[in-house]
Design a protein around this motif. Sequence first.
Motif, short mmCIF file in Angstrom:
data_model
loop_
_atom_site.label_atom_id
_atom_site.label_comp_id
_atom_site.label_asym_id
_atom_site.label_seq_id
_atom_site.Cartn_x
_atom_site.Cartn_y
_atom_site.Cartn_z
N UNK A 64 24.96 32.18 32.25
CA UNK A 64 24.08 32.93 31.40
C UNK A 64 23.76 34.31 31.80
N UNK A 65 24.52 34.70 32.62
CA UNK A 65 24.56 36.29 32.66
C UNK A 65 25.28 37.09 31.62
N UNK A 66 24.55 38.11 31.34
CA UNK A 66 25.42 39.27 30.39
C UNK A 66 26.73 39.48 30.86
N UNK A 67 27.52 39.75 30.10
CA UNK A 67 28.86 40.10 30.48
C UNK A 67 28.77 41.39 31.56
N UNK A 68 28.06 42.54 31.17
CA UNK A 68 27.99 43.57 32.03
C UNK A 68 27.58 43.12 33.51
N UNK A 69 26.61 42.16 33.48
CA UNK A 69 26.05 41.85 34.84
C UNK A 69 26.84 41.00 35.51
N UNK A 70 27.84 40.20 34.67
CA UNK A 70 28.88 39.38 35.25
C UNK A 70 30.01 40.23 35.86
N UNK A 71 30.23 41.17 35.29
CA UNK A 71 31.54 42.15 35.54
C UNK A 71 30.78 42.87 37.24
N UNK A 72 29.52 43.24 36.90
CA UNK A 72 29.24 43.91 38.30
C UNK A 72 29.05 42.89 39.29
N UNK A 73 28.85 41.79 39.07
CA UNK A 73 28.72 40.69 40.22
C UNK A 73 30.05 40.42 40.74
N UNK A 74 30.99 40.26 39.77
CA UNK A 74 32.35 39.91 40.09
C UNK A 74 32.87 41.13 40.94
N UNK A 75 32.75 42.14 40.74
CA UNK A 75 33.16 43.51 41.38
C UNK A 75 32.42 43.68 42.71
N UNK A 76 31.19 43.18 42.73
CA UNK A 76 30.45 43.20 44.00
C UNK A 76 31.18 42.30 45.12
N UNK A 77 31.35 41.05 44.48
CA UNK A 77 32.01 39.90 45.45
C UNK A 77 33.17 40.51 45.99
N UNK A 78 34.16 41.03 44.94
CA UNK A 78 35.29 41.47 45.83
C UNK A 78 35.53 42.42 46.68
N UNK A 79 34.45 43.48 46.31
CA UNK A 79 34.26 44.36 47.26
C UNK A 79 33.75 43.81 48.51
N UNK A 80 32.64 43.35 48.66
CA UNK A 80 32.08 42.53 49.82
C UNK A 80 33.11 41.88 50.43
N UNK A 81 34.03 41.04 49.71
CA UNK A 81 35.00 40.16 50.41
C UNK A 81 35.85 40.89 51.18
N UNK A 82 36.56 42.23 50.42
CA UNK A 82 37.53 42.85 51.07
C UNK A 82 36.91 43.71 52.22
N UNK A 83 35.75 44.19 52.14
CA UNK A 83 35.06 44.92 53.10
C UNK A 83 35.09 43.84 54.61
N UNK A 84 34.70 42.75 54.19
CA UNK A 84 34.52 41.91 55.43
C UNK A 84 35.67 41.64 56.00
N UNK A 85 36.87 41.23 55.30
CA UNK A 85 38.30 41.08 55.74
C UNK A 85 38.59 42.32 56.61
N UNK A 86 38.26 43.53 56.02
CA UNK A 86 38.72 44.60 56.82
C UNK A 86 38.24 44.87 58.01
N UNK A 87 37.04 44.63 58.21
CA UNK A 87 36.15 44.90 59.34
C UNK A 87 36.77 43.71 60.45
N UNK A 88 37.24 42.61 60.05
CA UNK A 88 37.79 41.60 60.96
C UNK A 88 39.05 42.10 61.20
N UNK A 89 39.86 42.53 60.43
CA UNK A 89 41.33 43.00 60.58
C UNK A 89 41.22 44.24 61.67
N UNK A 90 40.24 45.24 61.47
CA UNK A 90 39.95 46.28 62.54
C UNK A 90 39.32 45.97 63.71
#
Length: 96
Positions: free
Chosen positions: A49-75
Amino acid sequence: MKITLDTRFNGVTLREAVADLRAHDLACSVSADVVDTKVSIFSDCVERGFTPLRSEIMAAYYVAERDATAEAFDRGLITEGELISRQAELKRRVLT
């Protein structure tokens, strides 16, 4: 709500938006797994039920957080346990 190429957002279908991006040589240049994850999260958010804009923001947030966490582990900045814990917390916050 099922997202299709004919779904309209702000008066434009996804098909039209993609054609416009391709016409301006702005096609997606990220890896397929990142796009697949983002699309999956976007669809889940819209279905909840989220709006498309909010959905896009949530998806981008998830990918950014996931990648930042993986990078922190890799380093070597976080342990494997912290990586697993952060990934689980992120999934809980965004996907449930």
